[in-house]
Enzyme design. Sequence first.
Site, PDB file in Angstrom:
ATOM      1  N   HIS A 103       0.841  -1.195   0.000  1.00  0.00           N
ATOM      2  CA  HIS A 103       0.000   0.000   0.000  1.00  0.00           C
ATOM      3  C   HIS A 103       0.878   1.248   0.000  1.00  0.00           C
ATOM      4  O   HIS A 103       1.960   1.255   0.596  1.00  0.00           O
ATOM      5  CB  HIS A 103      -0.901   0.020   1.233  1.00  0.00           C
ATOM      6  CG  HIS A 103      -1.634  -1.263   1.462  1.00  0.00           C
ATOM      7  ND1 HIS A 103      -2.630  -1.702   0.634  1.00  0.00           N
ATOM      8  CD2 HIS A 103      -1.489  -2.217   2.409  1.00  0.00           C
ATOM      9  CE1 HIS A 103      -3.088  -2.864   1.073  1.00  0.00           C
ATOM     10  NE2 HIS A 103      -2.410  -3.197   2.144  1.00  0.00           N
ATOM     11  N   GLU A 120      -1.221  -0.478   8.509  1.00  0.00           N
ATOM     12  CA  GLU A 120      -2.185  -1.358   9.159  1.00  0.00           C
ATOM     13  C   GLU A 120      -1.519  -2.228  10.206  1.00  0.00           C
ATOM     14  O   GLU A 120      -0.295  -2.323  10.279  1.00  0.00           O
ATOM     15  CB  GLU A 120      -2.865  -2.240   8.110  1.00  0.00           C
ATOM     16  CG  GLU A 120      -1.928  -3.143   7.336  1.00  0.00           C
ATOM     17  CD  GLU A 120      -2.593  -3.781   6.120  1.00  0.00           C
ATOM     18  OE1 GLU A 120      -3.725  -4.268   6.245  1.00  0.00           O
ATOM     19  OE2 GLU A 120      -1.958  -3.795   5.049  1.00  0.00           O
ATOM     20  N   HIS A 178       3.497  -7.694   1.379  1.00  0.00           N
ATOM     21  CA  HIS A 178       2.903  -8.594   2.366  1.00  0.00           C
ATOM     22  C   HIS A 178       1.758  -9.391   1.756  1.00  0.00           C
ATOM     23  O   HIS A 178       1.218  -9.042   0.709  1.00  0.00           O
ATOM     24  CB  HIS A 178       2.396  -7.812   3.588  1.00  0.00           C
ATOM     25  CG  HIS A 178       1.293  -6.843   3.256  1.00  0.00           C
ATOM     26  ND1 HIS A 178       1.531  -5.541   2.859  1.00  0.00           N
ATOM     27  CD2 HIS A 178      -0.057  -6.976   3.253  1.00  0.00           C
ATOM     28  CE1 HIS A 178       0.381  -4.926   2.640  1.00  0.00           C
ATOM     29  NE2 HIS A 178      -0.597  -5.784   2.873  1.00  0.00           N
ATOM     30  N   ARG A 198      -1.648  -4.653  -6.095  1.00  0.00           N
ATOM     31  CA  ARG A 198      -1.461  -6.101  -6.194  1.00  0.00           C
ATOM     32  C   ARG A 198      -0.309  -6.368  -7.156  1.00  0.00           C
ATOM     33  O   ARG A 198      -0.322  -5.900  -8.289  1.00  0.00           O
ATOM     34  CB  ARG A 198      -2.746  -6.749  -6.695  1.00  0.00           C
ATOM     35  CG  ARG A 198      -2.734  -8.269  -6.722  1.00  0.00           C
ATOM     36  CD  ARG A 198      -4.006  -8.824  -7.338  1.00  0.00           C
ATOM     37  NE  ARG A 198      -5.195  -8.400  -6.641  1.00  0.00           N
ATOM     38  CZ  ARG A 198      -6.203  -7.725  -7.187  1.00  0.00           C
ATOM     39  NH1 ARG A 198      -6.167  -7.400  -8.468  1.00  0.00           N
ATOM     40  NH2 ARG A 198      -7.252  -7.383  -6.481  1.00  0.00           N
TER      41      ARG A 198
END
Length: 322
Positions: A103, A120, A178, A198
């Site tokens: 991200h 996150e 990740h 992605r």
Amino acid sequence: MEVYPLKFHPIFKQRLWGGNKLRTFLGKDVSGEDIGESWELSGVAGDVSVIANGPYAGKSLWELIETFPEGLLGTGVLERFGTEFPILIKFLHAREDLSIQLHPGDDLARRRHNSFGKTEMWYILDAEPGSELIIGFNRDVSREEYLQALEGGKLLDLLHYEPVREGDAFFINNGKIHAIGGGIVLAEIQQSSDVTYRIYDFDRRDANGNLRELHTELALEAMDFQQKDDFRRSYGRKRNQPNPMVDSAYFKTAYLEVDKNLERDLRGRKAFTIFLCVGGQAVIAVDGQAVQVRMGETVLVPAAAGSVQINSGGCRLLEVSP
């Protein structure tokens, strides 16, 4: 504003990698065998949470912010984020491995997508034997090495695999490559963003037989190519007091295990507080107005609350604030 603990209707998301444990393990009222995500508390456009209890039942999070910005969000949140709700809460079940992704940070996300970036954390609720996360590279790599491995089908050889079990906690900085592995149920606390790049999807095809879109070029500017052992978070387990897990610029999270009547003073926070129940059950009350929560449920306590009472014979909570 009438101040009480707010519960919200979950927003369920079908995913190619999703399974059924949001229903069978967390008790969510959802059908289907491929429900990968339950968005518990969201201010993301198109997926804004709706209140499920009390006088404001049926109103959206946005409506309540518009009517009571200071009472709901708090002065500290208004100063930093305006009236945008800055945190997104989810529960996830991965039956299969998620795509390998990353991200962007705030600056890049704002420039490209008019969005927050996405930093996150994950808390593992359940993990089948042998379950793993992919987090970062297993050594420092160059941009050229990465691209060569990606194009040659060797990307997996560069990645770090981290075994997991219930109770593990991880912090994922923006830019870190990740993926959540199959067999894992987790709680996700993140910036309010749905921007994902992605980069590899194991050549899987969707229900229509199509390969999913990859974001190879977009990811390059955002990617951290260094190997950093900075993701696993240790934390204390002292009962009836908050045990810090994450203290970031975007959210603070503490582990809170309660086995009695407990009062938490929130007066100095100048922000709302979120409680995720990750084990057992509890009654959470503000000014005498109470809600019951069990594992897999989330409660928002408005900033106007001076304190919160938690009554439980045994529950595990994640306490989150911006």
